[in-house]
Design a protein around this motif. Structure first.
Motif: not given
Length: 197
Positions: A130-148
């Motif tokens: 779960n934490r891994l998925q949150l880290d991936i979501a945060l990385a996607q957010c930080d790279t402006k991949q908001y939908d992903s």
């Protein structure tokens, strides 16, 4: 026990205590070059990798990378993920932790490249997955991949609603990614019990 104490200190943002406990933990059990015991190697690898996470949270990128390199060398020696006392350590764990370290040290692009290399997370504890998925979501957010980002976050929220309700990061990610009001944002807010402005 030391690992548990260090984790509690990290969770409570007592970074100096977490660093000291993690340092004592891995230096006291450092294997010799000839050690082949997978339990010893996995235990040491986990402790040194946790120390890398603590260093990253403190903003010490150099120390984090040095410690992560030590953990990577141990994982390579093992060649597979080994479970010890309910915790796994090995190649998959190293990549998962490297993703978290990349995110916390401001390198989301690297985190997403590492995520593409991680195919089998079955050895990870469910909370670590779960934490891994949150880290991936945060990385996607930080790279402006908001939908992903919202897709990744929603998947974790729907699959593990009880777990995410006790975490602060899902709300932070949803807040940062919620530039456009979407049904996904509303679903996430409902699951985590937060109001997203």
């Amino acid at each position: 026990m030391a690992s548990g104490r260090a984790w509690i200190c990290l969770r409570d943002a007592r970074l100096h205590d977490a660093e000291h406990t993690a340092d004592v933990s891995y230096t006291s059990i450092e294997p010799t070059y000839g050690d082949r015991d997978p339990v010893l190697l996995a235990t040491y690898g986990w402790h040194v990798t946790f120390a890398a996470v603590v260093a990253a949270r403190q903003g010490d990128t150099t120390a984090a990378q040095d410690l992560l390199s030590q953990g990577s060398a141990v994982a390579a020696r093992l060649g597979r993920d080994v479970k010890v006392n309910g915790t796994a350590f090995g190649p998959a764990v190293i990549i998962a932790q490297a993703i978290g370290i990349a995110v916390s040290t401001g390198n989301p692009g690297k985190a997403l490249r590492l995520a593409q290399k991680l195919h089998d997370t079955s050895s990870l504890h469910p909370a670590a997955q779960n934490r891994l998925q949150l880290d991936i979501a945060l990385a996607q957010c930080d790279t402006k991949q908001y939908d992903s980002c919202l897709d990744t976050l929603l998947a974790v929220c729907e699959e593990h609603p009880d777990w995410v309700r006790h975490q602060t990061l899902p709300g932070v990610i949803a807040q940062r990614a919620g530039h456009a009001t979407t049904s996904r944002s509303r679903k996430i807010a409902k699951i985590i019990g937060a109001t997203l402005a």
